[in-house]
Design a protein around this motif. Structure first.
Motif, short mmCIF file in Angstrom:
data_model
loop_
_atom_site.label_atom_id
_atom_site.label_comp_id
_atom_site.label_asym_id
_atom_site.label_seq_id
_atom_site.Cartn_x
_atom_site.Cartn_y
_atom_site.Cartn_z
N TRP A 100 50.67 11.02 17.72
CA TRP A 100 50.62 11.54 16.36
C TRP A 100 51.16 12.96 16.36
O TRP A 100 50.90 13.73 17.28
CB TRP A 100 49.19 11.58 15.85
N SER A 119 48.89 7.82 6.39
CA SER A 119 50.09 7.00 6.27
C SER A 119 51.13 7.36 7.32
O SER A 119 52.13 6.68 7.44
CB SER A 119 50.68 7.15 4.87
N GLN A 120 50.91 8.46 8.06
CA GLN A 120 51.84 8.82 9.12
C GLN A 120 51.83 7.74 10.19
O GLN A 120 50.85 7.02 10.35
CB GLN A 120 51.44 10.14 9.76
N THR A 121 52.89 7.68 10.93
CA THR A 121 52.95 6.74 12.03
C THR A 121 53.10 7.51 13.33
O THR A 121 53.51 8.66 13.34
CB THR A 121 54.13 5.77 11.87
N THR A 122 52.78 6.85 14.41
CA THR A 122 52.97 7.46 15.72
C THR A 122 54.43 7.29 16.14
O THR A 122 55.14 6.44 15.61
CB THR A 122 52.05 6.80 16.76
#
Length: 179
Positions: free
Chosen positions: A36, A20-23
């Protein structure tokens, strides 16, 4: 059976929570080079050393409207190291462009004249140069592809050849990365 209370459901949620992390772009190149965050890598980055690199880019996108992913990689290199705490003063980067990527160094006007659209890579190339990246066009590609200096984004340098520029920069301690 309530699926939301099963151990498998919680395992799936935990497994996918990392995705669910975003760049994030920046802090050196704001609109390109998203990376990332890598939490606690096993192979630690030595933040005290200089990262002196020459990127060799020969391939460009087939589409006239695409960003060259290889040029974007140069922005990623700068951003990921800066986001990791390495000062910009320890990042010395050169970019040598030849082959089908050479057209990505054209001004908007020259690109429009040839391809009927503005150069989608112009902003990225200008951002790289503004960040201190030395952008070098292969002189042989310039002549072969009829890309004269006056049609190039201001600040792009022309070398005798990509090979010559690579040798000279490597003799100055640059580490090669071929894209």
């Amino acid at each position: 059976m309530n699926i939301y209370r099963t151990p498998l459901f919680f395992l799936i949620i935990v497994a996918f929570s990392g995705f669910s992390q975003t760049t994030k772009t920046g802090p050196i190149i704001e609109n390109h080079g998203a990376v990332w965050e890598i939490d606690n890598p096993d192979f630690k980055t030595d933040k005290s050393q200089e990262f002196k690199v020459v990127f060799d880019v020969k391939d460009g996108p087939e589409s006239d409207t695409e960003i060259n992913r290889n040029l974007n990689t140069v922005a990623r290199f700068l951003n990921m190291h800066a986001q990791s705490g390495i000062p910009a003063s320890q990042l010395t980067v050169a970019l040598i462009v030849h082959g089908t990527a050479a057209r990505n160094l054209l001004t908007d006007q020259a690109f429009k004249k040839r391809y009927k659209v503005g150069n989608p890579n112009r902003e990225l190339v200008e951002s790289l140069m503004n960040a201190g990246v030395e952008v070098i066009m292969c002189g042989q590609s310039s002549k072969t592809r009829d890309l004269p200096k006056e049609d190039l984004i201001p600040g792009v340098k022309i070398a005798l050849s990509a090979m010559t520029a690579n040798i000279q920069l490597q003799n100055q301690g640059y580490r090669p990365i071929k894209l």
